[in-house]
Every structure is written in C-alpha cells, then in structure tokens.
Design a protein around this motif. Sequence first.
Motif, mmCIF file in Angstrom:
data_model
loop_
_atom_site.group_PDB
_atom_site.id
_atom_site.type_symbol
_atom_site.label_atom_id
_atom_site.label_comp_id
_atom_site.label_asym_id
_atom_site.label_seq_id
_atom_site.Cartn_x
_atom_site.Cartn_y
_atom_site.Cartn_z
ATOM 1 N N ILE A 140 12.038 14.363 -1.922
ATOM 2 C CA ILE A 140 12.155 16.068 -1.842
ATOM 3 C C ILE A 140 11.227 16.764 -1.354
ATOM 4 N N PHE A 141 9.811 16.377 -1.963
ATOM 5 C CA PHE A 141 8.584 17.009 -1.426
ATOM 6 C C PHE A 141 8.398 16.543 0.157
ATOM 7 N N ASP A 142 8.751 15.371 0.576
ATOM 8 C CA ASP A 142 8.625 14.639 1.830
ATOM 9 C C ASP A 142 9.393 15.604 2.895
ATOM 10 N N GLU A 143 10.784 15.801 2.284
ATOM 11 C CA GLU A 143 11.620 16.567 3.193
ATOM 12 C C GLU A 143 11.120 18.204 3.399
ATOM 13 N N ASP A 187 -2.843 21.072 2.803
ATOM 14 C CA ASP A 187 -3.224 19.705 2.833
ATOM 15 C C ASP A 187 -2.261 18.832 2.170
ATOM 16 N N PHE A 188 -1.453 17.937 2.855
ATOM 17 C CA PHE A 188 -0.531 17.017 2.413
ATOM 18 C C PHE A 188 -0.887 16.298 1.356
ATOM 19 N N ASP A 189 -2.023 15.729 1.236
ATOM 20 C CA ASP A 189 -2.523 14.892 0.081
ATOM 21 C C ASP A 189 -2.839 15.684 -1.237
ATOM 22 N N GLU A 190 -3.445 16.861 -0.830
ATOM 23 C CA GLU A 190 -3.855 17.611 -2.120
ATOM 24 C C GLU A 190 -2.456 17.987 -2.744
ATOM 25 N N VAL A 191 -1.629 18.624 -1.922
ATOM 26 C CA VAL A 191 -0.291 18.794 -2.667
ATOM 27 C C VAL A 191 0.417 17.670 -3.477
ATOM 28 N N SER A 192 0.547 16.451 -2.481
ATOM 29 C CA SER A 192 1.188 15.419 -2.858
ATOM 30 C C SER A 192 0.632 15.132 -4.148
ATOM 31 N N HIS A 193 -0.748 14.931 -4.303
ATOM 32 C CA HIS A 193 -1.287 14.395 -5.379
ATOM 33 C C HIS A 193 -1.079 15.244 -6.667
ATOM 34 N N TYR A 194 -1.190 16.703 -6.421
ATOM 35 C CA TYR A 194 -0.925 17.517 -7.420
ATOM 36 C C TYR A 194 0.497 17.333 -8.102
ATOM 37 N N LEU A 195 1.582 17.265 -6.988
ATOM 38 C CA LEU A 195 2.766 17.163 -7.630
ATOM 39 C C LEU A 195 3.131 15.754 -8.198
ATOM 40 N N LEU A 244 9.915 18.088 -10.281
ATOM 41 C CA LEU A 244 10.350 17.313 -9.161
ATOM 42 C C LEU A 244 10.776 16.150 -9.315
ATOM 43 N N PRO A 245 12.262 15.769 -9.380
ATOM 44 C CA PRO A 245 12.715 14.466 -9.762
ATOM 45 C C PRO A 245 12.364 13.469 -8.901
ATOM 46 N N SER A 246 12.002 13.677 -7.515
ATOM 47 C CA SER A 246 11.760 12.725 -6.589
ATOM 48 C C SER A 246 10.695 13.076 -5.381
ATOM 49 N N VAL A 267 15.685 20.965 -1.921
ATOM 50 C CA VAL A 267 14.311 21.838 -1.409
ATOM 51 C C VAL A 267 14.621 23.109 -2.286
ATOM 52 N N GLU A 268 15.650 23.822 -2.161
ATOM 53 C CA GLU A 268 15.541 25.038 -2.892
ATOM 54 C C GLU A 268 15.419 24.949 -4.352
#
Length: 73
Positions: free
Chosen positions: A60-63, A40-48, A55-57, A21-22
């Motif tokens: 990590i975003f979910d955590e 917004d979870f969906d907005e950030v998730s889709h962007y990533l 971001l290898p996985s 996460v760091e």
Amino acid sequence: MRLSFYQFLMTQRNPDGADEVEQFANNAFFDTLFPKQSQDFDEVSHYLEDNARYLPSMTIFDEAWKLYLEKMN
C-alpha cells in the motif's frame, strides 16, 4: 515547491473511502510521529516498517509512493 510525502498523502484522505491508499492516509493523519517533512523513500519506508501498525501491507505504501512520484513529476 516539492511536497513532502506526508503532505501529498494528506491530499488522498477520504474518511468515507474504502481505497487502501485513502485508508493509509486517514490513519497516517493520526500518527503524530510520522516523518512529516521527509521526501526520502527509505526514511519513510523504515519508519512505517517499524511503527505503522495501521498499515496492513507495505505494498500500500509502495502504491502511494508511486502516486506521489507521478504527482511530483
């Protein structure tokens, strides 16, 4: 006042840290297109998913999102 996810994520930065996460936070700091105002979870998730090659996985975003929600509640 509720922080955006990005604002929260910046509190997790640690240039010398090995935690995933760091490292995510360190890399997101340099991402000029990151949706910095979003809560917004969906907005950030889709962007990533589409743009964050650093971001290898998505787990990590979910955590990080889980930590964000805990901090905001």
